[in-house]
Design an enzyme around this catalytic site. Structure first.
Site, PDB file in Angstrom:
ATOM      1  CG  HIS A 118      15.075  26.175  48.809  1.00  0.00           C
ATOM      2  ND1 HIS A 118      15.008  26.518  47.746  1.00  0.00           N
ATOM      3  CD2 HIS A 118      15.772  24.580  48.495  1.00  0.00           C
ATOM      4  CE1 HIS A 118      15.635  25.917  46.670  1.00  0.00           C
ATOM      5  NE2 HIS A 118      15.940  24.853  47.124  1.00  0.00           N
ATOM      6  CG  HIS A 166      15.547  19.865  47.788  1.00  0.00           C
ATOM      7  ND1 HIS A 166      15.086  19.764  46.442  1.00  0.00           N
ATOM      8  CD2 HIS A 166      16.476  20.794  47.680  1.00  0.00           C
ATOM      9  CE1 HIS A 166      15.380  20.809  45.818  1.00  0.00           C
ATOM     10  NE2 HIS A 166      16.340  21.395  46.537  1.00  0.00           N
ATOM     11  NE  ARG A 181      16.815  14.518  47.212  1.00  0.00           N
ATOM     12  CZ  ARG A 181      17.097  15.632  46.486  1.00  0.00           C
ATOM     13  NH1 ARG A 181      16.136  16.520  45.624  1.00  0.00           N
ATOM     14  NH2 ARG A 181      18.390  16.114  46.503  1.00  0.00           N
ATOM     15  CG  ASN A 185      13.799  18.909  42.902  1.00  0.00           C
ATOM     16  OD1 ASN A 185      13.322  18.936  44.077  1.00  0.00           O
ATOM     17  ND2 ASN A 185      15.004  19.088  42.814  1.00  0.00           N
ATOM     18  CE  LYS A 191      13.238  26.172  42.733  1.00  0.00           C
ATOM     19  NZ  LYS A 191      14.030  26.291  43.838  1.00  0.00           N
ATOM     20  CG  HIS A 207      17.722  26.984  40.221  1.00  0.00           C
ATOM     21  ND1 HIS A 207      18.112  25.853  41.119  1.00  0.00           N
ATOM     22  CD2 HIS A 207      18.728  27.296  39.546  1.00  0.00           C
ATOM     23  CE1 HIS A 207      19.518  25.861  41.069  1.00  0.00           C
ATOM     24  NE2 HIS A 207      19.844  26.605  39.889  1.00  0.00           N
ATOM     25  CG  HIS A 247      19.527  28.173  45.942  1.00  0.00           C
ATOM     26  ND1 HIS A 247      19.565  28.941  44.731  1.00  0.00           N
ATOM     27  CD2 HIS A 247      18.739  26.952  45.830  1.00  0.00           C
ATOM     28  CE1 HIS A 247      18.817  28.035  43.756  1.00  0.00           C
ATOM     29  NE2 HIS A 247      18.345  26.899  44.449  1.00  0.00           N
ATOM     30  CG  LEU A 251      24.047  22.896  40.409  1.00  0.00           C
ATOM     31  CD1 LEU A 251      23.579  22.008  39.392  1.00  0.00           C
ATOM     32  CD2 LEU A 251      25.153  23.904  39.838  1.00  0.00           C
ATOM     33  CG  ASP A 269      19.228  24.030  47.977  1.00  0.00           C
ATOM     34  OD1 ASP A 269      18.233  22.931  47.796  1.00  0.00           O
ATOM     35  OD2 ASP A 269      20.020  24.352  47.039  1.00  0.00           O
ATOM     36  CB  ALA A 284      24.224  19.468  42.348  1.00  0.00           C
TER      37      ALA A 284
HETATM   38  O1  DOR Z   1      22.411  21.560  44.955  1.00  0.00           O
HETATM   39  C1  DOR Z   1      21.113  21.524  44.837  1.00  0.00           C
HETATM   40  N1  DOR Z   1      20.530  20.301  44.748  1.00  0.00           N
HETATM   41  N2  DOR Z   1      20.740  22.493  43.819  1.00  0.00           N
HETATM   42  C2  DOR Z   1      19.435  22.392  43.505  1.00  0.00           C
HETATM   43  O2  DOR Z   1      19.071  23.302  42.826  1.00  0.00           O
HETATM   44  C3  DOR Z   1      18.734  20.995  43.448  1.00  0.00           C
HETATM   45  C4  DOR Z   1      19.049  20.195  44.766  1.00  0.00           C
HETATM   46  C5  DOR Z   1      18.477  18.729  44.460  1.00  0.00           C
HETATM   47  O3  DOR Z   1      17.486  18.741  44.258  1.00  0.00           O
HETATM   48  O4  DOR Z   1      19.398  17.868  44.496  1.00  0.00           O
HETATM   49 ZN    ZN Z   2      16.896  23.400  46.135  1.00  0.00          ZN
END
Ligand code: DOR
Ligand code: ZN
Length: 345
Positions: free
Chosen positions: A13, A15, A17, A41, A99, A136, A174, A219, A247, A263
């Site tokens: 998991h 991110h 970007r 995302n 997702k 999620h 998570h 989160l 995450d 978050a």
């Molecule tokens: O803390 C988080 N950041 N939780 C998520 O579910 C998304 C992530 C984000 O994309 O920044």
């Molecule tokens: Zn995430």
């Protein structure tokens, strides 16, 4: 034990970007991890197979020469998702999961799912072809306290969904509560759960006592200490149900240290060192490899990585306080205690 060699780990998991941020943070993951499940995302989100293919190309183009890293792509489920497109993207080998973000649950989730009944066709197709759904797991209704959102989601959304579509492979992403641990344990082989590095280290006091710590806000939000202990027990147990999903979620400092802070904890740089510390504390270093390198591939039906990673204990470890991306500085997660573990090489 002061030295341990494990199969090269994966991050189930992550991110990454896009653009300048992608370029800045990708080496932090590729240094230690062979593969990662890449969260979709973005703005706009990665919804179609074509978009996932293009995003994968951008990731590979951002990878520095000489680094090996296999991005495992995911699609962002919307109420307009086309089951045929999903099945094609899976059959081609491109997409490894879909997702589910309940609309409004977290960063860039406003295009997520409001009414699960509207995606039943896609989910049934995924069950047929064995494509996992990464969830999620938080309800977003305003009357549910933020610390209860995971437990309520399990009872009111996840469990009914799994009963309705029994063959659907689901990853509880998570998990942050003892209820999440218990539900994952009680499931059959269609159920997996990822646990982040930071949720093994933080409880909610760390975020709030002595001043608010924006870099500890993520989160699902960290919960009470008893939940952290349940997560530690699960992660270090060696049980096949549980595997690492960091995450790791970069945001530039200006957006974390803000009146309405984003978050996410950025742990790509030091996750393996922190996990060695945590597993050693729990007397569970022999189970580190299962958590980081074996259980995830088994759930996803992939072979473990061919390479290895060696960790050793020595002087107090230092890592950069920030990764200076062209999008801006990103603060590396600070556990708040000294760590003696290093990754060799
Ligand atoms: O803390 C988080 N950041 N939780 C998520 O579910 C998304 C992530 C984000 O994309 O920044
Ligand atoms: Zn995430």
């Amino acid at each position: 034990m002061t030295r341990i060699t494990i199969t090269r780990p994966d991050d189930w998991h992550l991110h990454l970007r896009d653009g300048a941020m992608l370029k800045g943070v990708l080496p932090e993951s590729a240094r230690h991890f062979g593969r990662a499940i890449i969260m979709p995302n973005l703005v706009p989100p990665v919804v179609t197979g074509d978009q996932a293919a293009a995003y994968r190309d951008r990731i590979l183009a951002a990878l520095p020469e000489g680094m090996a890293f296999d991005p495992l792509m995911t699609l962002y489920l919307t109420e307009g998702t086309d089951a045929e497109d999903v099945a094609r993207a899976h059959a081609s080998g491109l997409v490894k999961a879909v997702k589910l973000y309940p609309a409004g649950a977290t960063t860039n989730s406003h295009g997520g799912v409001r009414d699960l009944d509207r995606v039943t066709g896609v989910l049934e197709r995924m069950a047929e072809i064995g494509l996992p759904l990464c969830v999620h797991g938080e309800v977003t209704t305003h009357d549910v306290d933020i610390f209860d959102r995971e437990a309520v989601f399990i009872d009111t959304v996840l469990d009914p969904l799994r009963r309705r579509i029994p063959g659907l492979r689901v990853v509880m992403e998570h998990i942050t509560t003892e209820e999440g641990v218990a539900y994952a344990r009680a499931g059959d082989e269609t159920l997996g759960a990822t646990i982040t590095t930071h949720h093994l280290i933080l409880n909610r006091n760390h975020i709030l006592v002595g001043g608010i710590k924006p870099h500890y806000y993520c989160l699902p939000v960290a919960k009470r200490e008893k939940h952290r202990l349940a997560l530690r027990a699960a992660a270090t147990s060696g049980e096949g149900r549980f595997f690492l999903g960091t995450d790791s979620a970069p945001h530039v400092d200006a957006l974390k240290e803000h009146a309405c802070g984003c978050a996410g904890c950025f742990t790509a740089t030091n996750t393996m060192q922190l996990l060695a510390h945590v597993f050693e504390e729990e007397g569970a270093l022999p189970h580190l490899e299962a958590f980081t390198s074996l259980n995830g591939p088994r759930f996803y039906g992939l072979p473990p990585n061919a390479g290895t990673l060696t960790l050793y204990k020595g002087e107090t470890a230092v890592w950069p306080a920030k990764i200076l991306t062209e999008a801006g500085p990103v603060t590396v997660f600070d556990p708040g205690f000294p760590v003696q573990w290093h990754v060799e090489g």
